[in-house]
Design a protein around this motif. Sequence first.
Motif, PDB file in Angstrom:
ATOM      1  N   LEU A 248       0.834  -1.204   0.000  1.00  0.00           N
ATOM      2  CA  LEU A 248       0.000   0.000   0.000  1.00  0.00           C
ATOM      3  C   LEU A 248       0.869   1.254   0.000  1.00  0.00           C
ATOM      4  CD1 LEU A 248      -2.869   1.125   0.098  1.00  0.00           C
ATOM      5  CD2 LEU A 248      -2.751   1.023   2.592  1.00  0.00           C
ATOM      6  N   TYR A 249       1.944   1.223   0.764  1.00  0.00           N
ATOM      7  CA  TYR A 249       2.884   2.349   0.804  1.00  0.00           C
ATOM      8  C   TYR A 249       3.413   2.651  -0.598  1.00  0.00           C
ATOM      9  CZ  TYR A 249       7.205   4.879   2.009  1.00  0.00           C
ATOM     10  OH  TYR A 249       8.220   5.795   2.094  1.00  0.00           O
ATOM     11  N   ARG A 250       3.829   1.603  -1.321  1.00  0.00           N
ATOM     12  CA  ARG A 250       4.369   1.789  -2.678  1.00  0.00           C
ATOM     13  C   ARG A 250       3.326   2.365  -3.630  1.00  0.00           C
ATOM     14  NH1 ARG A 250       6.313  -1.430  -6.240  1.00  0.00           N
ATOM     15  NH2 ARG A 250       4.997  -3.220  -5.725  1.00  0.00           N
ATOM     16  N   THR A 251       2.072   2.025  -3.393  1.00  0.00           N
ATOM     17  CA  THR A 251       1.008   2.493  -4.283  1.00  0.00           C
ATOM     18  C   THR A 251       0.961   4.007  -4.361  1.00  0.00           C
ATOM     19  OG1 THR A 251      -0.315   0.536  -3.741  1.00  0.00           O
ATOM     20  CG2 THR A 251      -1.472   2.391  -4.738  1.00  0.00           C
ATOM     21  N   PHE A 252       1.290   4.688  -3.254  1.00  0.00           N
ATOM     22  CA  PHE A 252       1.201   6.138  -3.226  1.00  0.00           C
ATOM     23  C   PHE A 252       2.450   6.848  -3.728  1.00  0.00           C
ATOM     24  CE2 PHE A 252      -2.841   6.824  -1.256  1.00  0.00           C
ATOM     25  CZ  PHE A 252      -3.077   5.719  -0.457  1.00  0.00           C
ATOM     26  N   ILE A 253       3.601   6.180  -3.756  1.00  0.00           N
ATOM     27  CA  ILE A 253       4.847   6.875  -4.104  1.00  0.00           C
ATOM     28  C   ILE A 253       5.496   6.364  -5.384  1.00  0.00           C
ATOM     29  CG2 ILE A 253       5.306   7.348  -1.668  1.00  0.00           C
ATOM     30  CD1 ILE A 253       7.525   5.190  -1.839  1.00  0.00           C
ATOM     31  N   ASN A 254       4.943   5.299  -5.974  1.00  0.00           N
ATOM     32  CA  ASN A 254       5.496   4.742  -7.206  1.00  0.00           C
ATOM     33  C   ASN A 254       4.754   5.326  -8.410  1.00  0.00           C
ATOM     34  OD1 ASN A 254       5.296   2.518  -9.463  1.00  0.00           O
ATOM     35  ND2 ASN A 254       7.178   2.088  -8.341  1.00  0.00           N
ATOM     36  N   GLN A 255       5.487   5.939  -9.310  1.00  0.00           N
ATOM     37  CA  GLN A 255       4.859   6.633 -10.429  1.00  0.00           C
ATOM     38  C   GLN A 255       4.011   5.710 -11.299  1.00  0.00           C
ATOM     39  OE1 GLN A 255       6.947   9.820 -12.525  1.00  0.00           O
ATOM     40  NE2 GLN A 255       6.572   8.770 -14.468  1.00  0.00           N
ATOM     41  N   ASN A 256       4.510   4.518 -11.598  1.00  0.00           N
ATOM     42  CA  ASN A 256       3.747   3.612 -12.448  1.00  0.00           C
ATOM     43  C   ASN A 256       2.441   3.177 -11.788  1.00  0.00           C
ATOM     44  OD1 ASN A 256       5.664   3.628 -14.509  1.00  0.00           O
ATOM     45  ND2 ASN A 256       6.812   1.923 -13.624  1.00  0.00           N
ATOM     46  N   MET A 257       2.480   2.961 -10.479  1.00  0.00           N
ATOM     47  CA  MET A 257       1.266   2.549  -9.776  1.00  0.00           C
ATOM     48  C   MET A 257       0.272   3.705  -9.688  1.00  0.00           C
ATOM     49  SD  MET A 257       2.823   0.044  -6.794  1.00  0.00           S
ATOM     50  CE  MET A 257       1.264  -0.779  -6.444  1.00  0.00           C
ATOM     51  N   VAL A 258       0.777   4.918  -9.491  1.00  0.00           N
ATOM     52  CA  VAL A 258      -0.102   6.082  -9.456  1.00  0.00           C
ATOM     53  C   VAL A 258      -0.775   6.277 -10.811  1.00  0.00           C
ATOM     54  CG1 VAL A 258      -0.184   8.587  -9.213  1.00  0.00           C
ATOM     55  CG2 VAL A 258       1.139   7.229  -7.594  1.00  0.00           C
ATOM     56  N   GLN A 259      -0.015   6.137 -11.890  1.00  0.00           N
ATOM     57  CA  GLN A 259      -0.588   6.278 -13.217  1.00  0.00           C
ATOM     58  C   GLN A 259      -1.633   5.197 -13.485  1.00  0.00           C
ATOM     59  OE1 GLN A 259       2.859   8.430 -15.895  1.00  0.00           O
ATOM     60  NE2 GLN A 259       2.920   6.215 -15.750  1.00  0.00           N
ATOM     61  N   ALA A 260      -1.432   4.032 -12.900  1.00  0.00           N
ATOM     62  CA  ALA A 260      -2.375   2.939 -13.103  1.00  0.00           C
ATOM     63  C   ALA A 260      -3.726   3.240 -12.463  1.00  0.00           C
ATOM     64  CB  ALA A 260      -1.802   1.639 -12.544  1.00  0.00           C
ATOM     65  N   PHE A 261      -3.733   3.707 -11.195  1.00  0.00           N
ATOM     66  CA  PHE A 261      -5.032   3.903 -10.557  1.00  0.00           C
ATOM     67  C   PHE A 261      -5.681   5.241 -10.887  1.00  0.00           C
ATOM     68  CE2 PHE A 261      -4.359   6.903  -7.123  1.00  0.00           C
ATOM     69  CZ  PHE A 261      -3.099   6.678  -6.606  1.00  0.00           C
ATOM     70  N   THR A 262      -4.916   6.214 -11.411  1.00  0.00           N
ATOM     71  CA  THR A 262      -5.525   7.469 -11.853  1.00  0.00           C
ATOM     72  C   THR A 262      -5.895   7.438 -13.327  1.00  0.00           C
ATOM     73  OG1 THR A 262      -3.348   8.449 -12.335  1.00  0.00           O
ATOM     74  CG2 THR A 262      -4.277   8.836 -10.135  1.00  0.00           C
ATOM     75  N   HIS A 263      -5.422   6.398 -14.035  1.00  0.00           N
ATOM     76  CA  HIS A 263      -5.730   6.235 -15.465  1.00  0.00           C
ATOM     77  C   HIS A 263      -5.270   7.450 -16.277  1.00  0.00           C
ATOM     78  CE1 HIS A 263      -8.083   2.734 -14.355  1.00  0.00           C
ATOM     79  NE2 HIS A 263      -8.761   3.471 -13.510  1.00  0.00           N
ATOM     80  N   ALA A 264      -4.168   8.049 -15.873  1.00  0.00           N
ATOM     81  CA  ALA A 264      -3.649   9.213 -16.579  1.00  0.00           C
ATOM     82  C   ALA A 264      -2.158   9.353 -16.296  1.00  0.00           C
ATOM     83  CB  ALA A 264      -4.383  10.486 -16.137  1.00  0.00           C
ATOM     84  N   ALA A 265      -1.491  10.094 -17.159  1.00  0.00           N
ATOM     85  CA  ALA A 265      -0.068  10.345 -16.947  1.00  0.00           C
ATOM     86  C   ALA A 265       0.130  11.108 -15.643  1.00  0.00           C
ATOM     87  CB  ALA A 265       0.508  11.148 -18.115  1.00  0.00           C
ATOM     88  N   ALA A 266       1.227  10.820 -14.946  1.00  0.00           N
ATOM     89  CA  ALA A 266       1.530  11.475 -13.683  1.00  0.00           C
ATOM     90  C   ALA A 266       3.039  11.623 -13.538  1.00  0.00           C
ATOM     91  CB  ALA A 266       0.970  10.674 -12.507  1.00  0.00           C
TER      92      ALA A 266
END
Length: 342
Positions: free
Chosen positions: A226-244
């Motif tokens: 869960l920690y990685r989900t918030f700080i990993n760019q690829n995971m953030v882009q995955a759940f926001t469905h947009a570039a980040a």
Amino acid sequence: MAKWGEGDPRWIVEERADATNVNNWHWTERDVTGWSTDKLKELLLGLRVEGPEGSCEVTDVPKLDGEASINNRKGKLIYFYEWNVKATWTGTSKTGIKYKGNIDVPNLSDENDMDDLDISVVLCKDEPNTPLTELMRKEGAKKVRAALGSYVGHLKSEFTQGMILPTANGAASKPQPSQTKVKVDKTQVGSSCLLTLRPDSLTSISSISTCKFSLKETFLTSPDELYRTFINQNMVQAFTHAAAVVDGEKGGKFQLLEGSVNGEFTELVPDEKIVMKWRFKTWPCEHYATITLNMKDRGNETELKLECKDVPTGEEDRTKEGWKRYYFEAIKQTFGFGARLY
């Protein structure tokens, strides 16, 4: 004629299983006018402000002239929206006397920042003068501006999925930095226009009224995941469905949802705690909320407690619902961390 497999790689359809809009080269468009009409009414109706003289509320949105669409060209999303918004407000004095007035926003457009909107607040003809007009001009106009900014945020977050298709190498476009503009307050009263330059450097965080809230959520995963989900760019882009853009280090900056959200990580305790400065683009310049995420191992699941402070007054519900929908629910749906809601 080029041989099979040669030529401009943007047209090599065998590199995509569905052979659709290869590498996002073709222009695609989605009309969101109908959705925008409903969303604008939803955000404006019921807006309410109170003061010593009484209260004011937006009671009707009789006119919404305009259109909105989202376009994808060469992997870049382009948002078009242009609206002339007319609303009706009703004021009630402390003694129970009713007053009616109008709100006119003629230039809600992708060409204008939220702070550049013309918001005209007037009292209806033949209505007697009332201090409620001033209340609506000052506090009501702020809420109207925030609601219109929320519309733009929803537009850019709810309709991006599926507009940019994955390419052969999985590359994604990065959000373009926004240009800084001189902010001008054009809130109008009747036929008069108050034109005041507002340099970013003059905005005082201490002068902004703020509030705080907390949320609790449970995820069916481990604290480290869960920690990685918030700080990993690829995971953030995955759940926001947009570039980040996400730099998952202390002092690292992040930018999500086409620039609608940005901030900085100020404290990181691996698998336990994340503290960040966080803001919506439509908030007063350089004003950030402080968000603390604490993660606790509960065996087969992780309990996440969010503490948020320094949220501008009037933005609490929007911020809270945004975290529930675009973070918590999106993470569960994307990574299968689904669990009961609190």
